[in-house]
Design an enzyme around this catalytic site. Structure first.
Site, PDB file in Angstrom:
ATOM      1  N   CYS A   1      88.756  22.736  44.834  1.00 39.69           N
ATOM      2  CA  CYS A   1      89.257  22.990  45.986  1.00 39.69           C
ATOM      3  C   CYS A   1      89.673  23.185  46.923  1.00 39.69           C
ATOM      4  O   CYS A   1      89.527  22.190  48.320  1.00 39.69           O
ATOM      5  CB  CYS A   1      90.972  22.438  45.637  1.00 39.69           C
ATOM      6  SG  CYS A   1      91.855  21.860  44.025  1.00 39.69           S
ATOM      7  N   ASP A   2      90.134  24.367  47.779  1.00 41.87           N
ATOM      8  CA  ASP A   2      90.282  25.044  48.695  1.00 41.87           C
ATOM      9  C   ASP A   2      88.815  25.911  49.574  1.00 41.87           C
ATOM     10  O   ASP A   2      89.072  26.204  50.442  1.00 41.87           O
ATOM     11  CB  ASP A   2      91.521  26.032  49.034  1.00 41.87           C
ATOM     12  CG  ASP A   2      92.542  24.577  48.414  1.00 41.87           C
ATOM     13  OD1 ASP A   2      92.282  23.292  48.536  1.00 41.87           O
ATOM     14  OD2 ASP A   2      93.429  25.004  48.310  1.00 41.87           O
TER      15      ASP A   2
ATOM     16  N   CYS B   1      93.650  27.031  43.484  1.00 43.10           N
ATOM     17  CA  CYS B   1      92.784  26.298  43.175  1.00 43.10           C
ATOM     18  C   CYS B   1      91.403  26.786  44.007  1.00 43.10           C
ATOM     19  O   CYS B   1      90.958  26.116  45.422  1.00 43.10           O
ATOM     20  CB  CYS B   1      92.199  24.543  43.674  1.00 43.10           C
ATOM     21  SG  CYS B   1      91.452  23.647  42.634  1.00 43.10           S
TER      22      CYS B   1
END
Ligand code: NAP
Length: 306
Positions: free
Chosen positions: A136-137, A133
Site C-alpha cells: 500500500c505505502d 503494508c
C-alpha cells in the site's frame, strides 16, 4: 419470515472465499460477510509465488480473482462486522451494528491482523512514516531509506518488495538469525540494498510531523542508538481476530480457534478455516484448503440436521 441461510461465512480472505465456492456449489444458501475489503492479507502482499498454478501473481490481483470466483455459484456478499453471536436452538444469530443474520451453520474465517510494537511514536506516526503494508505505502518511499522490523516471512518478503522501490532497506531483527523461509533469506542476503541490524529491538520512533528516525537497543550489549529513516515498516507477526468468539469457549490460549480435522469446533454447526485456526502452516494455499474442508463439513452438517 426472516431468512435462515444454510451457511454464513465470516471473513472474505482465501479461506472464506474458497468456502463460499464449495458451499454454494453444493447448493447451500451462503452469505459471506466481510468487515473491510475481500482479500484479507493478500491485499497487503506484493507477490505470491507459492499458490499452485500461479508462478507469480500480485496479492491484490489474486484477491480480485478469488472474489469474482467466490460469487459465481450464488454466494451473497455483504459488508459488516459481527459484533455478537447468539443461538436459538440450532440456529446461529449473527449481529452487526445494522443487521441481524440467521444461519444453520457458520464458518469463522476472520483471519489475523498485524501485531503492534507498542512503542512511543508508533501510533502517533501511523501513516506518517509508520506502515504495516509495503504494497500500500511502498511507493511513497521511492529513493528513500526505510527500516523493516521483524525476521519472519512477512518482514523479509516485504523487505524484498521494498528493495525494488526504495534506496535502502534496513531489517532490524531481535535475534541474530531470521525466522523466514531459507529461500527468502537467501534472496535478501543477496540484495545489495538490504542491510541487517541483528539482536536489536525498536524502543521509539521519532520525528517532527513525520518519521525521521528510530531508536533501537541492542539486546545483548544494551547499547541504545538512533537510525535516521524515512519509513518504518512493522512486520512482527499477527494476532487472531477472535474477540467476539471468546465467550464460546472455542479458543486456545493465544486466541486461535481450536478444531478437529473436519474443521469442526466443539460447537455443533460452527466451523473454522484459515489463519484464524490453531494450526502450523499459514499460507494462502492452506487457507484455501481449509475453506474447502470446512464448507464440506458445513454441507454435511446442514444436510444431516434437516
Ligand atoms: P511471524 O512468523 O510470527 O514472525 C514475526 C517476526 O517478528 C519474528 O521474526 C519475531 O522474532 C519478530 N517479533 C515478534 N514480536 C516482536 C517484537 N515485539 N519486537 C520485535 N520483533 C518481534 O509472523 P509473519 O512473518 O507475519 O508470518 C505470519 C504467518 O504467515 C507465518 O506462519 C508465516 O509463515 C506466514 N507467511 C508466509 C508467507 C509465505 O509463505 N511467502 C509470507 C508471509 C507470511 P522471532 O523470530 O525472534 O520470534
Amino acid at each position: 419470515m426472516e431468512k435462515v441461510y444454510d451457511l454464513i461465512i465470516i471473513g472474505a480472505g482465501p479461506a472464506g472465499m474458497t468456502a463460499a465456492i464449495y458451499g454454494s456449489r453444493a447448493n447451500l444458501s451462503v452469505l459471506m460477510l466481510e468487515k473491510k475489503f475481500p482479500g484479507g492479507q493478500m491485499l497487503s502482499t506484493g507477490e505470491i509465488e507459492n499458490y499452485t498454478g500461479y508462478e507469480e501473481v500480485s496479492g491484490p490481483d489474486l484477491a480480485e480473482k478469488m472474489f469474482e470466483h467466490s460469487k459465481k455459484f450464488g454466494t451473497e456478499f455483504s459488508f459488516g462486522e459481527i459484533t455478537n453471536i447468539s443461538f436459538e436452538d440450532n440456529i446461529k444469530i449473527l449481529e452487526t451494528s445494522t443487521n441481524k443474520y440467521k444461519a444453520k451453520s457458520v464458518i469463522i474465517a476472520t483471519g489475523t491482523e498485524a501485531r503492534l510494537l507498542g512503542i512511543p511514536g508508533e501510533t502517533e506516526f501511523s501513516s506518517k512514516g509508520v506502515s504495516y503494508c509495503a504494497v500500500c505505502d511502498g511507493a511513497f518511499y521511492r529513493n528513500k531509506n526505510v527500516v523493516v522490523i521483524g525476521g519472519g516471512d512477512s518482514a523479509v518478503e516485504e523487505a524484498l518488495y521494498l528493495s525494488n522501490i526504495v534506496n535502502k532497506v534496513t531489517i532490524i531483527h531481535r535475534r541474530d538469525e531470521l525466522r523466514a523461509q531459507k529461500i527468502l533469506q537467501e534472496r535478501a542476503f543477496e540484495k545489495s540494498n538490504i542491510e541487517f541490524i541483528w539482536d536489536s529491538i525498536p524502543i521509539s520512533i521519532f520525528g517532527e510531523r513525520k518519521v525521521s528516525g528510530i531508536e533501537i537497543q541492542n539486546v545483548k550489549t544494551k547499547e541504545v542508538s538512533k537510525i535516521e529513516t524515512d519509513g518504518v515498516f512493522i512486520y512482527i507477526g499477527m494476532n487472531p481476530q477472535t474477540a467476539i468468539f471468546k465467550k464460546l469457549g472455542i479458543l486456545d490460549e493465544y486466541g486461535y480457534v481450536i478444531s478437529n480435522e473436519h474443521l469442526e469446533t466443539k460447537i455443533q454447526g460452527i466451523f473454522v478455516a484459515g489463519d484464524v485456526r490453531q494450526k502450523e502452516i499459514r499460507q494462502v494455499v492452506t487457507a484455501a484448503s481449509d475453506g474447502a474442508i470446512s464448507a464440506q463439513s458445513a454441507y454435511k452438517y446442514v444436510e444431516f440436521t434437516k
